[in-house]
Design an enzyme around this catalytic site. Structure first.
Site, PDB file in Angstrom:
ATOM      1  N   ARG A  96      43.481  35.539  50.941  1.00 34.79           N
ATOM      2  CA  ARG A  96      42.805  34.973  49.762  1.00 34.79           C
ATOM      3  C   ARG A  96      43.371  33.600  49.418  1.00 34.79           C
ATOM      4  O   ARG A  96      43.489  33.238  48.243  1.00 34.79           O
ATOM      5  CB  ARG A  96      42.914  35.900  48.553  1.00 34.79           C
ATOM      6  CG  ARG A  96      42.539  37.345  48.823  1.00 34.79           C
ATOM      7  CD  ARG A  96      41.159  37.492  49.386  1.00 34.79           C
ATOM      8  NE  ARG A  96      40.848  38.906  49.652  1.00 34.79           N
ATOM      9  CZ  ARG A  96      39.732  39.302  50.272  1.00 34.79           C
ATOM     10  NH1 ARG A  96      38.848  38.414  50.707  1.00 34.79           N
ATOM     11  NH2 ARG A  96      39.510  40.572  50.462  1.00 34.79           N
ATOM     12  N   ASN A 143      50.287  42.999  51.369  1.00 35.34           N
ATOM     13  CA  ASN A 143      49.893  43.781  52.548  1.00 35.34           C
ATOM     14  C   ASN A 143      50.857  43.368  53.651  1.00 35.34           C
ATOM     15  O   ASN A 143      50.763  42.265  54.182  1.00 35.34           O
ATOM     16  CB  ASN A 143      48.452  43.461  52.964  1.00 35.34           C
ATOM     17  CG  ASN A 143      47.456  43.892  51.903  1.00 35.34           C
ATOM     18  OD1 ASN A 143      47.561  44.987  51.359  1.00 35.34           O
ATOM     19  ND2 ASN A 143      46.503  43.031  51.588  1.00 35.34           N
ATOM     20  N   GLU A 188      44.806  50.434  49.206  1.00 38.85           N
ATOM     21  CA  GLU A 188      44.010  49.739  50.219  1.00 38.85           C
ATOM     22  C   GLU A 188      44.625  49.875  51.620  1.00 38.85           C
ATOM     23  O   GLU A 188      44.750  48.910  52.360  1.00 38.85           O
ATOM     24  CB  GLU A 188      43.826  48.267  49.835  1.00 38.85           C
ATOM     25  CG  GLU A 188      43.095  48.122  48.503  1.00 38.85           C
ATOM     26  CD  GLU A 188      42.770  46.683  48.121  1.00 38.85           C
ATOM     27  OE1 GLU A 188      43.515  45.775  48.519  1.00 38.85           O
ATOM     28  OE2 GLU A 188      41.773  46.494  47.409  1.00 38.85           O
ATOM     29  N   ARG A 238      53.558  47.745  42.302  1.00 36.34           N
ATOM     30  CA  ARG A 238      52.216  47.422  41.823  1.00 36.34           C
ATOM     31  C   ARG A 238      51.407  48.675  41.448  1.00 36.34           C
ATOM     32  O   ARG A 238      51.472  49.702  42.129  1.00 36.34           O
ATOM     33  CB  ARG A 238      51.468  46.585  42.858  1.00 36.34           C
ATOM     34  CG  ARG A 238      52.183  45.265  43.082  1.00 36.34           C
ATOM     35  CD  ARG A 238      51.519  44.407  44.124  1.00 36.34           C
ATOM     36  NE  ARG A 238      50.383  43.673  43.628  1.00 36.34           N
ATOM     37  CZ  ARG A 238      49.179  43.678  44.193  1.00 36.34           C
ATOM     38  NH1 ARG A 238      48.937  44.449  45.246  1.00 36.34           N
ATOM     39  NH2 ARG A 238      48.208  42.941  43.709  1.00 36.34           N
ATOM     40  N   ARG A 270      36.699  53.566  39.521  1.00 36.10           N
ATOM     41  CA  ARG A 270      37.865  52.765  39.916  1.00 36.10           C
ATOM     42  C   ARG A 270      38.620  52.220  38.706  1.00 36.10           C
ATOM     43  O   ARG A 270      39.840  52.109  38.738  1.00 36.10           O
ATOM     44  CB  ARG A 270      37.398  51.633  40.823  1.00 36.10           C
ATOM     45  CG  ARG A 270      38.473  50.625  41.145  1.00 36.10           C
ATOM     46  CD  ARG A 270      38.052  49.751  42.291  1.00 36.10           C
ATOM     47  NE  ARG A 270      38.873  48.550  42.351  1.00 36.10           N
ATOM     48  CZ  ARG A 270      38.697  47.571  43.228  1.00 36.10           C
ATOM     49  NH1 ARG A 270      37.714  47.632  44.105  1.00 36.10           N
ATOM     50  NH2 ARG A 270      39.489  46.520  43.238  1.00 36.10           N
ATOM     51  N   ASP A 299      39.667  44.042  39.355  1.00 40.54           N
ATOM     52  CA  ASP A 299      40.287  43.174  40.355  1.00 40.54           C
ATOM     53  C   ASP A 299      40.033  41.689  40.100  1.00 40.54           C
ATOM     54  O   ASP A 299      39.244  41.082  40.814  1.00 40.54           O
ATOM     55  CB  ASP A 299      39.768  43.561  41.744  1.00 40.54           C
ATOM     56  CG  ASP A 299      40.663  43.032  42.852  1.00 40.54           C
ATOM     57  OD1 ASP A 299      41.702  42.430  42.539  1.00 40.54           O
ATOM     58  OD2 ASP A 299      40.319  43.230  44.030  1.00 40.54           O
ATOM     59  N   GLU A 319      49.926  41.071  35.842  1.00 40.34           N
ATOM     60  CA  GLU A 319      49.654  40.274  37.041  1.00 40.34           C
ATOM     61  C   GLU A 319      48.340  39.508  36.885  1.00 40.34           C
ATOM     62  O   GLU A 319      47.294  40.087  36.601  1.00 40.34           O
ATOM     63  CB  GLU A 319      49.596  41.183  38.277  1.00 40.34           C
ATOM     64  CG  GLU A 319      49.417  40.392  39.566  1.00 40.34           C
ATOM     65  CD  GLU A 319      49.394  41.276  40.826  1.00 40.34           C
ATOM     66  OE1 GLU A 319      50.149  42.265  40.895  1.00 40.34           O
ATOM     67  OE2 GLU A 319      48.610  40.973  41.738  1.00 40.34           O
ATOM     68  N   GLU A 366      40.295  33.838  43.890  1.00 42.01           N
ATOM     69  CA  GLU A 366      39.549  34.718  44.795  1.00 42.01           C
ATOM     70  C   GLU A 366      38.111  34.958  44.336  1.00 42.01           C
ATOM     71  O   GLU A 366      37.174  34.790  45.100  1.00 42.01           O
ATOM     72  CB  GLU A 366      40.299  36.043  44.930  1.00 42.01           C
ATOM     73  CG  GLU A 366      39.540  37.046  45.772  1.00 42.01           C
ATOM     74  CD  GLU A 366      40.320  38.340  45.993  1.00 42.01           C
ATOM     75  OE1 GLU A 366      41.458  38.447  45.508  1.00 42.01           O
ATOM     76  OE2 GLU A 366      39.772  39.238  46.651  1.00 42.01           O
ATOM     77  N   TRP A 382      34.115  50.721  47.837  1.00 42.29           N
ATOM     78  CA  TRP A 382      35.173  50.117  47.038  1.00 42.29           C
ATOM     79  C   TRP A 382      35.086  50.423  45.539  1.00 42.29           C
ATOM     80  O   TRP A 382      35.928  49.968  44.762  1.00 42.29           O
ATOM     81  CB  TRP A 382      35.198  48.596  47.251  1.00 42.29           C
ATOM     82  CG  TRP A 382      35.466  48.235  48.676  1.00 42.29           C
ATOM     83  CD1 TRP A 382      34.539  48.000  49.651  1.00 42.29           C
ATOM     84  CD2 TRP A 382      36.752  48.095  49.303  1.00 42.29           C
ATOM     85  NE1 TRP A 382      35.167  47.721  50.846  1.00 42.29           N
ATOM     86  CE2 TRP A 382      36.522  47.768  50.664  1.00 42.29           C
ATOM     87  CE3 TRP A 382      38.073  48.208  48.848  1.00 42.29           C
ATOM     88  CZ2 TRP A 382      37.565  47.556  51.568  1.00 42.29           C
ATOM     89  CZ3 TRP A 382      39.104  48.000  49.753  1.00 42.29           C
ATOM     90  CH2 TRP A 382      38.853  47.684  51.090  1.00 42.29           C
TER      91      TRP A 382
END
Ligand code: GCU
Length: 658
Positions: free
Chosen positions: A142, A184, A267, A300, A317, A346, A368, A374, A520
């Protein structure tokens, strides 16, 4: 343009200091930085770094029985001398940059000594940088500003001058921690903790003189992948021992190492759920390894089911983080900070606050944010996010008279302190941020993390003054282009808080149904009668019930829910009349026409700045504005056409819809 853009620290920004006699008293690497800044600012400008004799500016590290915060400083005037005092080098550095921002007024007249201290102890930027170039995500996940400034060719860059310039920029706005790699954690990146550790030492050396501690993102499966153990079960003693040993080796190499950042069970990343354990078990095993060295684990809360079936209307979600974490309040070690995305989904252009933030009084919470754009135009669009962050940090989860989100993060709301974290937006692009005006988001993040009560317009003003100087006409034009750009972006994209509607591949540009049948968990549920997600307790997913009063009730009712979040909380008919007096469908049409028109005005205003800002900045922004206009037009037409076709309701003003 040659070399790297100076961002908000061009030589001209130091002009008020340049002609002055400056004394710097103190020792250590950060005082060394202060001295170097003063030497560079005065060289060739008539001023000097002096040891004796009269001085116009004195920057002094001195013990002070009443002061305990090494980051605090006091600025005052003693006769004709401006004096900055701090108990540590880092406070002095922040004091110097305060004076730079104040400019001439810091040297004029009398003013009473005033203490400045950060509202948040932790002001952190996370880099989603990969050491290797990832086949899908590229080098910076991103990232919209080129490659990583830290890594090249599978290792830490040989030439770290870029990283050094970055550390200097961050030090000037008070950022005090940096996460060096993507949350990640891929194969090579995992080895930053072990094999590549000597390289991390080099990065830590770059950041230290600017008062910044470094962190690594680690994989929860590291005991297996790096340690060769059969398991990463947090309750297995061998796993705890592996983390303890590995962490001790990190501290032997980097004594002021900040700690870990962990994305677990999220994820596709491994986590404690793999062993039937909870996230407190997971975080605590790392926390215990870090505790003897004063390290912190930023764990997180971005945990949700990303293999949802769109047919399943009961899974939401938005609920996931609260469902997973709120029951664990009080179960975390004292050196765990739960890092919670500001919104429950998100980083959308508009979301309610994540209810986790008000639900865990016995847990250190960091909010955060995302500086990298993004979902907000990917540094191709002007989208000045400081007003959004100001709104988040100033939000009152318990209503009027209660604590703010910033108070919770700072530990002022009867809970422990966590801090403010954001995903960085820089890369090896010559302007750092792809879009030259996106530098203001990085600057603004640091300033708000220091003091969330700063007014966004004033922060923008500081940035403009430092970056472009006081050129007649520039200030007003930049306020016009940037000041309202977040709301402009909101107007031409997904309406009324419903979110997404972007291309799944890259999250850029309109695709109304792009995520509608995906795994998602990101849906708008538009049909011929209406649109929006029913998250009420009465008939929906019950998400409203995760908020304390008054919001649980404010959001529950279509009558009281704020317009801008209506479709986040409710599925309503197109003819539903908003608090603004407009129907939902007419609001969609009007805002999409208006948003695109506002971009046309940005283009016009910017064109007037030719010759008033550096030519390379003018050219780059002009190019990007034409892309923004193209994309905003596409958004307008796709969203309007989609809802006209679904609803059959024409635009009351008869404008062109396709
Ligand atoms: C978003 C983003 C991912 C990122 C994730 C995270 O979903 O698209 O690229 O990894 O956030 O915050 O972990």
């Amino acid at each position: 343009m040659t070399g790297v853009h100076p961002a908000w620290l061009p030589t001209s920004a130091f002009r008020p200091i340049g002609s002055r006699r400056v004394r710097v008293l103190g020792d250590g690497p950060v005082v060394g930085t202060v001295r170097a800044e003063v030497a560079a600012a005065t060289a060739g400008h008539g001023g000097a770094l002096v040891d004796d004799g009269p001085a116009d500016l004195e920057l002094v590290v001195a013990s002070d029985a009443g002061e305990t915060d090494p980051e605090a400083f006091v600025v005052g005037r003693a006769g004709a001398t401006t004096v900055v005092r701090a108990i540590a080098g880092v406070g002095l550095l922040y004091g110097l940059h305060h004076v730079v921002r104040q400019g001439e007024s810091a040297f004029t007249g009398e003013f009473p000594a005033r203490r400045h201290a950060p509202r948040q102890a932790v002001r952190m930027l996370d880099h989603w940088d990969n050491v290797d170039v990832h086949p899908v995500m590229g080098q910076v996940e991103r990232g919209y500003a080129g490659g990583s400034i830290f890594y090249a060719d599978g290792v830490v860059r040989a030439d770290l001058s870029r990283a050094r310039a970055y550390a200097r920029l961050l030090g000037s706005i008070g950022v005090n921690r940096v996460g060096l790699n993507n949350v990640n954690v891929h194969r090579t990146e995992a080895t930053l903790l072990t094999d590549l550790l000597p390289e991390v030492v080099r990065l830590a050396d770059v950041f230290r003189p600017h008062g910044i501690r470094v962190h690594l993102s680690v994989s929860f499966a590291a005991p297996i992948t790096l340690g060769g153990l059969p398991t990463a079960d947090p309750l297995d003693p061998a796993v705890g021992q592996w983390w303890a040993r590995t962490t001790a080796a990190v501290y032997a190499a980097i004594p002021d190492f900040g700690g870990y950042v962990v994305k677990a069970d999220s994820e596709g990343q491994p986590g404690p759920f793999d062993y039937g354990r909870d996230h407190a078990d997971g975080a605590n095993v790392l926390a215990r390894a870090l505790a003897p060295f004063g390290g912190t684990v930023f764990w997180r809360a971005f945990v949700y089911d990303h293999h949802q079936d769109w047919r399943d209307r009961s899974t939401d979600r938005a609920r996931a983080a609260h469902d997973n974490f709120a029951p664990l309040d009080g179960a975390f070690e004292p050196n765990v900070v739960l890092q919670v995305k500001a919104g429950p989904m998100d980083f959308q252009v508009r979301e309610p606050l994540s209810p986790v933030i008000a639900a865990m009084p016995r847990t250190r919470l960091a909010v955060e944010l995302q500086v990298t754009q993004e979902y907000t135009g990917q540094q191709k669009h002007v989208c000045h996010l400081v007003p959004q962050w100001r709104e988040v940090l100033g939000f009152l989860p318990w209503g009027e008279g209660g604590a703010t989100v910033a108070d919770i993060a700072a530990g002022r709301a009867d809970g422990p302190a966590g801090g403010v974290v954001a995903v960085s937006n820089v890369g090896d692009d010559p302007f750092w941020t792809g879009h030259p005006l996106a530098q203001a988001n990085l600057f603004g993040f640091g300033r708000l993390a220091w003091d969330d009560r700063l007014v966004p317009e004033a922060v923008l003003d500081e940035w403009i003054g430092l970056t472009f100087g006081d050129v007649e006409g520039v200030r007003a034009a930049l306020h016009e282009v940037m000041g309202g750009s977040w709301l402009t972006y909101e107007r031409y994209t997904a309406p009324l808080g419903v979110g997404f509607m972007v291309n799944p591949a890259d999250h850029y540009g309109p695709n109304v149904d792009g995520y509608e049948y995906s795994r998602w968990g990101t849906y708008h549920f538009a049909d011929r009668d209406g649109v929006g997600v029913d998250r009420t307790r009465a008939t929906g997913t019950g998400f409203t019930g995760q908020f304390p009063a008054p919001w649980r009730d404010v959001y529950e009712s279509v009558q009281t829910c704020p317009d801008e979040l209506l479709l986040f909380f409710h599925h309503v008919p197109y003819g539903h009349v908003l608090r603004s007096g407009k129907t939902v469908i007419q609001h969609i049409y009007d805002t999409h026409f208006a948003g695109r028109e506002e971009v046309c005005r940005m283009v016009e205003t910017w064109s007037r700045l030719a010759g008033l800002v550096p030519v390379e900045v003018h050219e780059r922004v002009t190019e990007l504005l034409s892309e923004q206009l193209r994309c905003a037009t596409e958004w307008r037409d796709q969203v309007n056409t989609y809802f006209w076709r679904k609803s059959g309701v024409p635009d009351a003003r008869g404008r062109r819809i396709y």
